[in-house]
Design a protein around this motif. Structure first.
Motif, mmCIF file in Angstrom:
data_model
loop_
_atom_site.group_PDB
_atom_site.id
_atom_site.type_symbol
_atom_site.label_atom_id
_atom_site.label_comp_id
_atom_site.label_asym_id
_atom_site.label_seq_id
_atom_site.Cartn_x
_atom_site.Cartn_y
_atom_site.Cartn_z
ATOM 1 N N ALA A 148 0.842 -1.218 0.000
ATOM 2 C CA ALA A 148 0.000 0.000 0.000
ATOM 3 C C ALA A 148 0.868 1.256 0.000
ATOM 4 C CB ALA A 148 -0.901 0.002 1.222
ATOM 5 N N PHE A 149 0.486 2.214 -0.851
ATOM 6 C CA PHE A 149 1.207 3.487 -0.880
ATOM 7 C C PHE A 149 0.850 4.300 0.363
ATOM 8 C CE2 PHE A 149 1.459 8.003 -1.594
ATOM 9 C CZ PHE A 149 2.726 8.143 -2.113
ATOM 10 N N TYR A 150 1.845 4.917 0.965
ATOM 11 C CA TYR A 150 1.602 5.794 2.112
ATOM 12 C C TYR A 150 2.719 6.819 2.130
ATOM 13 C CZ TYR A 150 0.276 6.833 7.008
ATOM 14 O OH TYR A 150 -0.171 7.418 8.173
ATOM 15 N N GLN A 151 2.361 8.062 2.391
ATOM 16 C CA GLN A 151 3.385 9.104 2.423
ATOM 17 C C GLN A 151 4.452 8.752 3.456
ATOM 18 O OE1 GLN A 151 3.860 11.517 0.490
ATOM 19 N NE2 GLN A 151 1.913 12.121 -0.430
ATOM 20 N N VAL A 152 5.726 8.947 3.111
ATOM 21 C CA VAL A 152 6.797 8.502 4.009
ATOM 22 C C VAL A 152 7.030 9.444 5.190
ATOM 23 C CG1 VAL A 152 8.032 7.189 2.241
ATOM 24 C CG2 VAL A 152 8.670 9.569 2.690
ATOM 25 N N LEU A 155 -8.867 13.028 -7.481
ATOM 26 C CA LEU A 155 -8.226 12.292 -8.576
ATOM 27 C C LEU A 155 -6.801 11.904 -8.187
ATOM 28 C CD1 LEU A 155 -9.346 14.456 -11.648
ATOM 29 C CD2 LEU A 155 -10.335 12.296 -10.862
ATOM 30 N N TYR A 156 -6.370 10.709 -8.574
ATOM 31 C CA TYR A 156 -5.085 10.137 -8.164
ATOM 32 C C TYR A 156 -5.090 9.932 -6.647
ATOM 33 C CZ TYR A 156 -3.782 12.127 -12.697
ATOM 34 O OH TYR A 156 -3.726 12.487 -14.015
ATOM 35 N N CYS A 157 -6.113 9.228 -6.167
ATOM 36 C CA CYS A 157 -6.354 9.223 -4.720
ATOM 37 C C CYS A 157 -5.503 8.215 -3.965
ATOM 38 C CB CYS A 157 -7.825 8.989 -4.438
ATOM 39 S SG CYS A 157 -8.377 7.323 -4.835
ATOM 40 N N THR A 208 -6.233 8.698 1.121
ATOM 41 C CA THR A 208 -5.926 9.547 2.283
ATOM 42 C C THR A 208 -6.443 10.992 2.178
ATOM 43 O OG1 THR A 208 -3.742 9.542 1.261
ATOM 44 C CG2 THR A 208 -3.951 8.410 3.345
ATOM 45 N N ILE A 209 -6.200 11.652 1.059
ATOM 46 C CA ILE A 209 -6.557 13.084 1.006
ATOM 47 C C ILE A 209 -8.074 13.245 1.067
ATOM 48 C CG2 ILE A 209 -6.442 15.220 -0.333
ATOM 49 C CD1 ILE A 209 -3.827 14.406 -1.452
ATOM 50 N N GLY A 210 -8.777 12.529 0.181
ATOM 51 C CA GLY A 210 -10.243 12.648 0.143
ATOM 52 C C GLY A 210 -10.877 12.239 1.467
ATOM 53 N N CYS A 228 -11.772 2.585 -9.873
ATOM 54 C CA CYS A 228 -10.452 2.197 -10.349
ATOM 55 C C CYS A 228 -10.361 2.515 -11.837
ATOM 56 C CB CYS A 228 -10.222 0.707 -10.114
ATOM 57 S SG CYS A 228 -8.587 0.206 -10.636
ATOM 58 N N GLY A 229 -9.426 3.356 -12.217
ATOM 59 C CA GLY A 229 -9.276 3.673 -13.635
ATOM 60 C C GLY A 229 -8.350 4.840 -13.834
ATOM 61 N N ASP A 230 -8.100 5.137 -15.095
ATOM 62 C CA ASP A 230 -7.258 6.259 -15.461
ATOM 63 C C ASP A 230 -8.017 7.564 -15.173
ATOM 64 O OD1 ASP A 230 -5.259 7.777 -16.963
ATOM 65 O OD2 ASP A 230 -6.892 7.984 -18.409
HETATM 66 N N1 SAH Z 1 -3.190 11.060 -3.155
HETATM 67 C C1 SAH Z 1 -2.474 9.898 -2.694
HETATM 68 C C2 SAH Z 1 -1.539 9.284 -3.722
HETATM 69 C C3 SAH Z 1 -0.745 10.221 -4.572
HETATM 70 S S1 SAH Z 1 0.518 9.456 -5.520
HETATM 71 C C4 SAH Z 1 -1.752 10.202 -1.403
HETATM 72 O O1 SAH Z 1 -1.502 11.356 -1.067
HETATM 73 O O2 SAH Z 1 -1.430 9.259 -0.691
HETATM 74 C C5 SAH Z 1 -0.189 9.450 -7.138
HETATM 75 C C6 SAH Z 1 -1.151 8.339 -7.370
HETATM 76 O O3 SAH Z 1 -1.633 8.422 -8.714
HETATM 77 C C7 SAH Z 1 -0.571 6.935 -7.223
HETATM 78 O O4 SAH Z 1 -1.342 6.230 -6.308
HETATM 79 C C8 SAH Z 1 -0.681 6.340 -8.638
HETATM 80 O O5 SAH Z 1 -0.965 4.964 -8.624
HETATM 81 C C9 SAH Z 1 -1.827 7.106 -9.223
HETATM 82 N N2 SAH Z 1 -1.889 7.211 -10.699
HETATM 83 C C10 SAH Z 1 -0.841 7.256 -11.560
HETATM 84 N N3 SAH Z 1 -1.288 7.432 -12.820
HETATM 85 C C11 SAH Z 1 -2.634 7.485 -12.767
HETATM 86 C C12 SAH Z 1 -3.656 7.667 -13.746
HETATM 87 N N4 SAH Z 1 -3.357 7.821 -15.039
HETATM 88 N N5 SAH Z 1 -4.927 7.700 -13.322
HETATM 89 C C13 SAH Z 1 -5.231 7.549 -12.009
HETATM 90 N N6 SAH Z 1 -4.315 7.378 -11.042
HETATM 91 C C14 SAH Z 1 -3.021 7.347 -11.403
#
Ligand code: SAH
Length: 453
Positions: free
Chosen positions: A282-286, A313-315, A319-321, A360-362
């Motif tokens: 899982a992604f998590y800010q370091v 977007l790009y969630c 965490t942010i939302g 889940c998607g672009d």
């Molecule tokens: N907002 C989150 C993650 C930010 S990192 C946080 O603060 O924790 C950027 C995120 O964008 C990653 O999770 C990555 O998987 C996602 N991402 C990359 N390309 C994308 C795309 N084309 N569409 C949607 N999400 C994408």
């Protein structure tokens, strides 16, 4: 100018990746580990058409910004490009990096850029909650653990990274004793032989829970319980030990499969008052403390009253939302990695958040789809990877007509490029706050508030 020439140089500027810059004989010369004001002798390493790359040989007159780098491996590891400078000087460089990018590339009015939000209480060390430590054998057959040097697969040995918490150093010492006893277990990249590739550590700062993940070329390794038992006995904070299976001949550190060998499959942390599960993938800010402050700033810019539809977007894992869900009517998160979406859904559930939906998607396609569905967001938050947004996505965002857009960026240059287009499409930049999420390293985040009209 030729390779191996030694020239005296005055450092006049810094690049955005933290290298000092000087000029001589009509050439621009980049020298890492220097600071503005240094006068130094520099050995030329590489000569290109108009630029050269050099290495510091001798400091003749030190810059007033210089400090003792403290870390013995900083210049070899390449992670902390500002260790040799005071934190104040580093913050000025980072502020300038954001300021220059948004004013030059983005044509944004410079007065919109606020002061940089530096590390909370100046905590510039031991802020990371995650470490990926490669393990290998050197030419003499000795165990080496540390970091890959810049742009290479050579290990710069480091037993105590100053960005990592002390417990990581302790666990890594215990691990090193084990692999020193059984060196044949260590993975060899060239031969694709051996088992143990990386030690990967995570900590939930608020809960104190630690995850130890061993990346293995296989599903197990000899004597593994000797290691696991000694970690369990010595470090009661370790709540999870996992083998991550990576049998591929690749530079990618983590494989997809995780085998839990002790405790839980994930550890928990608290961010902005919400619980988040951290599984190995899982992604998590370091830097949790600074991430919290960044998200609080994003929330302030979103200026929610409780009635809004919010798109994130790009969630990632949400965490942010989710940190804003209590202040809006409906939250829609979009992310491309399905595992992250699973995490986001679970994070919403674990925190009793019922007004969130995750797709889940672009981002570009999902935004078009949401527009077609007739969703009319009041606020859109974006947090793209370094390459920023696509033109098409910016156009779709604008067509959805939100009152405000909050742009969280990890790359000032693409932020600048994207802000220019937003402004052309009648969204104006109200404020940009640079945030130092990664003290001592070259990276700098920023969060920008855009408003319609
Ligand atoms: N907002 C989150 C993650 C930010 S990192 C946080 O603060 O924790 C950027 C995120 O964008 C990653 O999770 C990555 O998987 C996602 N991402 C990359 N390309 C994308 C795309 N084309 N569409 C949607 N999400 C994408």
């Amino acid at each position: 100018m030729n390779k191996n020439d030694i020239i005296r140089l005055s450092i006049e500027d810094m690049t955005s990746d933290g290298s000092g810059v000087g000029k001589a004989e009509g050439m621009v010369i980049f020298v890492p580990d220097t600071a503005v004001g240094d006068i130094c002798d520099v050995r030329i390493l590489k000569v290109k058409k108009n630029v050269c790359y050099g290495k510091i040989e001798n400091i003749i007159e030190p810059s007033p910004d210089r400090v003792d780098p403290v870390c013995p491996v900083s210049s070899r590891c390449g992670g902390c490009v500002y260790r040799h400078m005071s934190y104040d000087a580093e913050l000025k460089v980072k502020h300038k990096k954001v300021y220059d990018a948004v004013t030059r590339i983005g044509k944004v009015d410079g007065s919109k850029v606020t002061d940089i939000m530096g590390a909370f209480e100046d905590k510039t060390d031991r802020y990371r909650n995650k470490a990926m430590i490669p393990v290998g054998l050197n030419k003499n057959g000795e165990v080496e653990m540390g970091f890959y040097s810049h742009h290479s697969h050579r290990i710069a040995p480091c037993d105590d990274c100053l960005l990592s918490p002390v417990i990581f150093t302790q666990i890594s010492d215990t691990f090193k004793l084990f692999v020193t006893k059984y060196p044949y277990l260590i993975y060899n990249e060239e031969k694709h032989s051996g088992k143990i590739r990386h030690l990967y550590l995570r900590i939930g700062e608020e809960t104190g829970e630690v995850m130890v993940c061993i990346v293995v070329n296989g599903r197990s390794f000899e004597h593994q319980y000797e290691l696991f038992n000694s970690i369990k006995e010595k470090y009661p904070h370790v709540k999870s030990i996992v083998i991550n299976v990576n049998k591929a001949k690749t530079n990618v550190i983590l494989g997809y499969e995780n085998i839990v060998v002790f405790g839980k499959e994930s550890i928990t942390d608290v961010l902005c008052g919400l619980k988040f599960e951290l599984s190995p993938l899982a992604f998590y800010q370091v830097n949790r403390t600074q991430a919290q402050r960044l998200y609080e700033k994003a929330k302030e810019y979103a200026d929610l009253s409780g009635d809004e539809v919010l798109i994130d977007l790009y969630c990632g894992t949400g965490t942010i939302g989710l940190s804003m869900a209590d202040s809006c009517k409906q939250l829609i998160g979009v992310e491309i990695i399905d595992k992250a979406i699973d995490n986001a859904k679970r994070n919403a559930k674990n925190n009793g958040i019922e007004n969130a939906r995750f797709i889940c998607g672009d981002a570009e396609k999902a935004a078009l789809q949401l527009k077609k569905e007739g969703i009319t967001p009041d606020v859109i938050v974006v947090d793209p990877p370094r390459k920023g947004l696509t033109e098409k996505l910016i156009e779709t965002i604008v067509e959805m007509n939100p009152k405000r857009v909050v742009y969280v960026s990890c790359d000032p240059a693409t932020l600048g490029r994207d802000l220019k287009l937003f402004e052309e499409l009648e969204y104006s930049v109200k404020e940009i706050t640079p945030v130092d999420l990664f003290p001592r390293t070259a990276h700098c985040e920023s969060v920008c508030w855009l408003s319609k009209g």
